[in-house]
Design a protein around this motif. Structure first.
Motif, PDB file in Angstrom:
ATOM      1  N   SER A  92     -12.741  69.713  12.369  1.00  0.00           N
ATOM      2  CA  SER A  92     -13.324  69.374  11.077  1.00  0.00           C
ATOM      3  C   SER A  92     -14.132  68.074  11.127  1.00  0.00           C
ATOM      4  O   SER A  92     -15.128  67.992  11.832  1.00  0.00           O
ATOM      5  CB  SER A  92     -12.195  69.310  10.042  1.00  0.00           C
ATOM      6  OG  SER A  92     -12.717  69.165   8.758  1.00  0.00           O
ATOM      7  N   HIS A  93     -13.658  67.042  10.416  1.00  0.00           N
ATOM      8  CA  HIS A  93     -14.374  65.766  10.308  1.00  0.00           C
ATOM      9  C   HIS A  93     -13.876  64.732  11.315  1.00  0.00           C
ATOM     10  O   HIS A  93     -14.331  63.602  11.312  1.00  0.00           O
ATOM     11  CB  HIS A  93     -14.182  65.209   8.890  1.00  0.00           C
ATOM     12  CG  HIS A  93     -12.738  65.016   8.570  1.00  0.00           C
ATOM     13  ND1 HIS A  93     -11.903  66.070   8.227  1.00  0.00           N
ATOM     14  CD2 HIS A  93     -11.963  63.912   8.608  1.00  0.00           C
ATOM     15  CE1 HIS A  93     -10.691  65.601   8.046  1.00  0.00           C
ATOM     16  NE2 HIS A  93     -10.692  64.299   8.270  1.00  0.00           N
ATOM     17  N   LYS A 138      -8.189  76.617  13.297  1.00  0.00           N
ATOM     18  CA  LYS A 138      -7.888  77.060  11.934  1.00  0.00           C
ATOM     19  C   LYS A 138      -7.768  78.578  11.993  1.00  0.00           C
ATOM     20  O   LYS A 138      -8.611  79.237  12.616  1.00  0.00           O
ATOM     21  CB  LYS A 138      -9.016  76.684  10.978  1.00  0.00           C
ATOM     22  CG  LYS A 138      -9.149  75.189  10.725  1.00  0.00           C
ATOM     23  CD  LYS A 138     -10.256  74.915   9.701  1.00  0.00           C
ATOM     24  CE  LYS A 138     -10.393  73.426   9.430  1.00  0.00           C
ATOM     25  NZ  LYS A 138     -11.458  73.121   8.438  1.00  0.00           N
ATOM     26  N   ASP A 153     -19.469  68.162   6.858  1.00  0.00           N
ATOM     27  CA  ASP A 153     -18.643  67.645   7.951  1.00  0.00           C
ATOM     28  C   ASP A 153     -18.849  68.542   9.182  1.00  0.00           C
ATOM     29  O   ASP A 153     -19.705  69.428   9.165  1.00  0.00           O
ATOM     30  CB  ASP A 153     -17.166  67.546   7.525  1.00  0.00           C
ATOM     31  CG  ASP A 153     -16.534  68.914   7.318  1.00  0.00           C
ATOM     32  OD1 ASP A 153     -17.263  69.860   6.956  1.00  0.00           O
ATOM     33  OD2 ASP A 153     -15.310  69.037   7.515  1.00  0.00           O
ATOM     34  N   ASP A 193     -17.422  71.084  10.604  1.00  0.00           N
ATOM     35  CA  ASP A 193     -17.348  72.544  10.518  1.00  0.00           C
ATOM     36  C   ASP A 193     -17.896  73.063   9.186  1.00  0.00           C
ATOM     37  O   ASP A 193     -17.781  74.256   8.888  1.00  0.00           O
ATOM     38  CB  ASP A 193     -15.929  73.058  10.757  1.00  0.00           C
ATOM     39  CG  ASP A 193     -14.941  72.619   9.691  1.00  0.00           C
ATOM     40  OD1 ASP A 193     -15.121  71.520   9.134  1.00  0.00           O
ATOM     41  OD2 ASP A 193     -13.997  73.377   9.407  1.00  0.00           O
ATOM     42  N   ASP A 234     -17.099  72.923   6.058  1.00  0.00           N
ATOM     43  CA  ASP A 234     -16.367  73.433   4.896  1.00  0.00           C
ATOM     44  C   ASP A 234     -16.355  72.381   3.790  1.00  0.00           C
ATOM     45  O   ASP A 234     -15.810  72.605   2.716  1.00  0.00           O
ATOM     46  CB  ASP A 234     -14.945  73.908   5.260  1.00  0.00           C
ATOM     47  CG  ASP A 234     -14.078  72.808   5.838  1.00  0.00           C
ATOM     48  OD1 ASP A 234     -14.599  71.718   6.161  1.00  0.00           O
ATOM     49  OD2 ASP A 234     -12.862  73.040   5.997  1.00  0.00           O
ATOM     50  N   ARG A 235     -16.973  71.224   4.064  1.00  0.00           N
ATOM     51  CA  ARG A 235     -17.085  70.175   3.051  1.00  0.00           C
ATOM     52  C   ARG A 235     -18.558  69.885   2.779  1.00  0.00           C
ATOM     53  O   ARG A 235     -19.384  69.943   3.691  1.00  0.00           O
ATOM     54  CB  ARG A 235     -16.484  68.871   3.552  1.00  0.00           C
ATOM     55  CG  ARG A 235     -15.012  68.913   3.822  1.00  0.00           C
ATOM     56  CD  ARG A 235     -14.578  67.509   4.177  1.00  0.00           C
ATOM     57  NE  ARG A 235     -13.172  67.455   4.510  1.00  0.00           N
ATOM     58  CZ  ARG A 235     -12.536  66.321   4.744  1.00  0.00           C
ATOM     59  NH1 ARG A 235     -13.180  65.171   4.703  1.00  0.00           N
ATOM     60  NH2 ARG A 235     -11.253  66.326   5.033  1.00  0.00           N
TER      61      ARG A 235
END
Ligand code: MG
Length: 476
Positions: free
Chosen positions: A118-119, A128, A256, A258, A260-261
């Motif tokens: 992720s971040h 995930k 971010d 990946d 998703d944000r």
């Protein structure tokens, strides 16, 4: 079944692998995550693949990764594990997490895996896991997988029935879905900053397909994240802010690692506070559907409630972690949900937090309201947040938080809401407070929000003193 992995693995890695299992959990609040080749080894990744395939009785899996340099190594281990169980693997390559999750739903897969941290910084990676309906693995699924890994109880296929790999273009399913969900009339001038992460291709493509004038920054895939930190913050998005101002763009959007944000910069080059953008879009979603439920976590600002009430809606609060938000959205039939880190879920499309889709839907909301970004955000009340970390022994911290619930109710008798969904949260007339035990450090974390800075200060001082008093009392 004999554990061949254990016999063939260097001692250190086996120790590390089993240390994780032995300590109780592989999965954190957002999948399995760790330092590559220290916590997260190819052996562990292969075991997680074997265990998930065993648990899900999977026939078909989709696998993707972000741009991290360790992604292809871990992907090979993951795919190897899946094929050995007889699961067919659809390889999506480098795409955002929501693109993977949506493709899994569109293709009728049993399970989907995203290799990403992720971040987090580039030396980290993670896994995930999603069900075929785009929902992250629940706590129950994760516990079942952890048990299978710990027991080494994997179901392997006969050598003649191994799985097969197929390369797929997951983006095409996603772009088709997003172009149905969002129609823009205006030619928005957008600067997009994927931060060298997984949205490097899909996000500019989507915005262009919707008719936007797109300028892309840091849109080269690079797993070292050389341009900026993969976590979008006011500090890491300074280049984006400057570019929006220089180009007189309407908005800046960033993601971010990946994607998703999502994060926004307004037309003046000002970073938009996450809580206020969440509240603004939540209010829009409620207005559009004539009321309903918006889901967020215990840490989000009370401006989400203020705005929801204005449009006849209600807020449901969950534990911190996007899976809990997605689960509650599904359970309660919510119209929208998200966390104040920019992870927004649009249940009309799918249940995975989705950065690029959120950016496109945000533009559509601005268009419907006839507002600029700053005008859209300006209506959100601005409250004052204060945070304190208080040292507390690991063996003491959980018990203390549990005990504090009763103490706080007595000390704040006029509280309007009390929740133990994640730590202890008290809503007050002029603010709220949240006390949680840190998951990783010997700390108690206190978050306070007040209508004014004086209110926030008063609540913080009172609760900090109460926590210290409790720590002393327990040590006697
Ligand atoms: Mg992420």
């Amino acid at each position: 079944m004999p554990n061949y992995f254990k016999q063939q693995t260097p001692t250190m890695q086996v120790t590390v692998t089993y240390r994780c299992v032995w300590m109780g959990k592989l999965f954190g609040s957002s999948g399995v995550r760790g330092l590559v080749n220290i916590d997260l080894t190819p052996i562990l990744v292969c075991k997680v693949a074997l265990a998930v395939a065993t648990h899900a009785k999977a026939k078909k899996a989709v696998v993707a990764r972000d741009t991290r340099v360790t992604g292809s190594m871990l992907e090979a281990a993951l795919v190897s594990g899946l094929l050995s169980t007889g699961t067919d693997v659809l390889l999506a390559g480098i795409v955002p997490t929501p693109v993977l999750a949506y493709a899994a739903k569109a293709l009728g897969a049993d399970v989907a895996f995203m290799l990403t941290a992720s971040h987090n910084p580039p030396q980290y990676n993670g896994i995930k896991v999603f069900n075929g309906d785009s929902l992250s693995y629940t706590d129950q699924d994760q516990a079942a997988v952890e048990k299978i890994v710990a027991d080494g109880n994997f179901v392997l296929a006969d050598w003649r029935s191994l799985g097969k790999t197929t390369l797929i273009d997951a983006s095409q399913f996603y772009l088709t879905m997003a172009q149905k969900a969002v129609v823009l009339k205006k030619r928005w001038n957008v600067v997009v900053d994927p931060g060298c992460g997984a949205a490097f291709s899909v996000a500019p493509r989507l915005l262009k397909a919707l008719g936007c004038k797109v300028t892309a920054l840091n849109a080269q895939p690079d797993g070292f994240f050389p341009a900026r930190k993969s976590e979008p913050t006011a500090e890491s998005l300074q280049d984006l802010a400057k570019t929006v101002k220089t180009l007189h763009a309407d908005v800046g959007v960033a993601f971010d690692g990946d994607a998703d944000r999502v994060a926004f910069v307004d037309e003046n080059g000002v970073f938009v506070n996450f809580d206020r953008s969440l509240a603004a879009y939540g209010a829009f979603a409620l207005k559009r559907s004539g009321g309903g439920i918006v889901v967020t976590n215990v840490e989000a600002s009370m401006c989400v409630e203020t705005m929801a009430e204005k449009f006849g809606g209600r807020v449901v609060r969950t534990r911190v972690g996007d899976i809990y938000v997605s689960e509650a959205i599904k359970r309660d039939g919510a119209v929208f949900g998200g966390e104040p880190c920019g992870a927004w879920v649009h249940p009309q499309q799918h249940l995975c937090p989705d950065g690029p889709l959120s950016a496109a839907l945000f533009l559509a909301a601005l268009e419907t309201e006839g507002k600029s970004v700053s005008e859209f955000i300006r209506e959100m009340p601005e409250y004052i947040t204060m945070r304190e970390n208080i040292a507390c022994k690991n063996e003491q911290k959980y018990k203390l938080v549990e005990k504090l619930g009763g103490v706080l109710k007595t000390e704040f008798p006029a509280y309007t809401d009390f929740s133990t969904v994640d730590g202890v949260r008290l809503a007050l007339k002029n603010g709220w407070l949240l006390v949680r035990a840190s998951g990783t450090e010997p700390l108690i974390r206190l978050t306070v929000e007040g209508e004014s800075s004086q209110a926030a200060k008063d609540i913080t001082q009172k609760v900090t003193a109460l926590i210290h008093k409790q720590i002393e009392a327990q040590q006697k």
